[in-house]
Design an enzyme around this catalytic site. Structure first.
Site, short mmCIF file in Angstrom:
data_model
loop_
_atom_site.label_atom_id
_atom_site.label_comp_id
_atom_site.label_asym_id
_atom_site.label_seq_id
_atom_site.Cartn_x
_atom_site.Cartn_y
_atom_site.Cartn_z
CD GLU A 58 0.05 -9.13 -2.13
OE1 GLU A 58 1.13 -9.75 -2.02
OE2 GLU A 58 -0.01 -7.89 -2.21
N GLY A 117 0.88 -1.17 0.00
CA GLY A 117 0.00 0.00 0.00
C GLY A 117 0.90 1.21 0.00
CD GLU A 118 2.62 5.71 -0.50
OE1 GLU A 118 2.46 5.07 -1.55
OE2 GLU A 118 3.70 6.26 -0.19
CB SER A 119 5.31 2.66 3.99
OG SER A 119 6.02 3.61 3.22
CG HIS A 135 2.48 -6.54 -4.25
ND1 HIS A 135 1.67 -6.08 -3.25
CD2 HIS A 135 3.21 -5.50 -4.66
CE1 HIS A 135 1.90 -4.80 -3.05
NE2 HIS A 135 2.83 -4.41 -3.90
NE ARG A 172 8.28 5.32 1.06
CZ ARG A 172 7.47 6.36 1.17
NH1 ARG A 172 7.85 7.42 1.85
NH2 ARG A 172 6.29 6.35 0.61
CB CYS A 226 5.18 -3.81 -1.37
SG CYS A 226 5.63 -2.59 -2.60
CB ILE A 272 3.00 -2.28 -7.40
CG1 ILE A 272 2.40 -3.47 -8.15
CG2 ILE A 272 2.18 -1.01 -7.65
CD1 ILE A 272 1.00 -3.87 -7.67
NE ARG A 273 2.96 3.71 -6.39
CZ ARG A 273 1.82 3.07 -6.66
NH1 ARG A 273 1.55 2.73 -7.90
NH2 ARG A 273 0.97 2.80 -5.71
#
Ligand code: GLN
Length: 198
Positions: free
Chosen positions: A183, A52-54, A181, A114, A84, A145-146
């Site tokens: 998952e 997600g976004e840490s 990821h 990051r 991630c 993903i990023r």
């Protein structure tokens, strides 16, 4: 066995589907009561911190008073898997940042970069070797993903995967982290590896 999945933000539903596929029960953690119910259960436990976004995840953890309870459970040995953004949260240091990890001494002894592949064009798929001495190295699907990667590891950290020379999966004691990821693909082997740590 029961696995808690931190469900404040990001790709948590896909982890739950993966565990379902493996026949493992899971609960989503959205707030402190969810966490307390989970901790009170009398069975072997693990925790997944998703992608997600840490920065957003850290903020919501603080708002929900989840920082200290999660820190102390991890410090007490709770097997924990970060993907991630989850890898970033488990790392002792973020390159170029003075921010301390919320885990303090319980954090993985690694420095993480990051958005290591760039912010916009940083998403890609590959297959590469994953594993340690006890699990024969096999190629697994890896969706980035990023994503971050690890730029420094301490002596007690085991590198489980590298892509183009960059470290993308590590384990230290009760902590497992991947830049990618698992998952988001059908392959269950990385989740199985985590379950074998419990
Ligand atoms: N770029 C995100 C971060 O720095 C991580 C991306 C992800 O989890 N897919 O937190």
């Amino acid at each position: 066995m029961i696995i808690a999945i931190l469900a404040l933000q990001g790709a948590f539903a896909e982890h739950q589907q993966m565990l379902h596929k493996l026949g493992t029960d899971s609960v989503l953690i959205r707030n402190l009561p969810d966490w307390q119910d989970f901790i009170g259960r009398d069975e072997p436990k693990g925790l997944i911190i998703p992608g997600g976004e840490s920065t957003a995840m850290k903020r919501i953890m603080r708002d929900e008073n989840l920082v200290e309870p999660i820190r102390s459970a991890i410090a007490g040995g709770l097997p924990t898997f970060g993907t991630c953004a989850g890898m970033i949260l488990l790392s002792k240091k973020i390159e170029g940042s003075d921010a301390e990890s919320f885990l303090g001494d319980a954090a993985m002894d690694v420095v993480v970069r990051r958005n290591a592949y760039g912010r916009q064009l940083g998403s890609f798929y590959t297959e590469d070797s994953f594993g340690d001495d006890s699990s024969a190295e096999e190629k697994v699907p890896m969706t980035f993903i990023r994503a971050p990667f690890i730029v420094e590891v301490g002596d007690s950290v085991k590198v489980l995967a590298k892509v183009d020379g960059n470290i993308v999966a590590v384990r230290q004691g009760n902590l497992l982290a991947t830049s990618f990821h698992p998952e988001l693909n059908d392959d269950v082997r990385v989740h199985k590896f985590f379950l074998s740590m419990i």
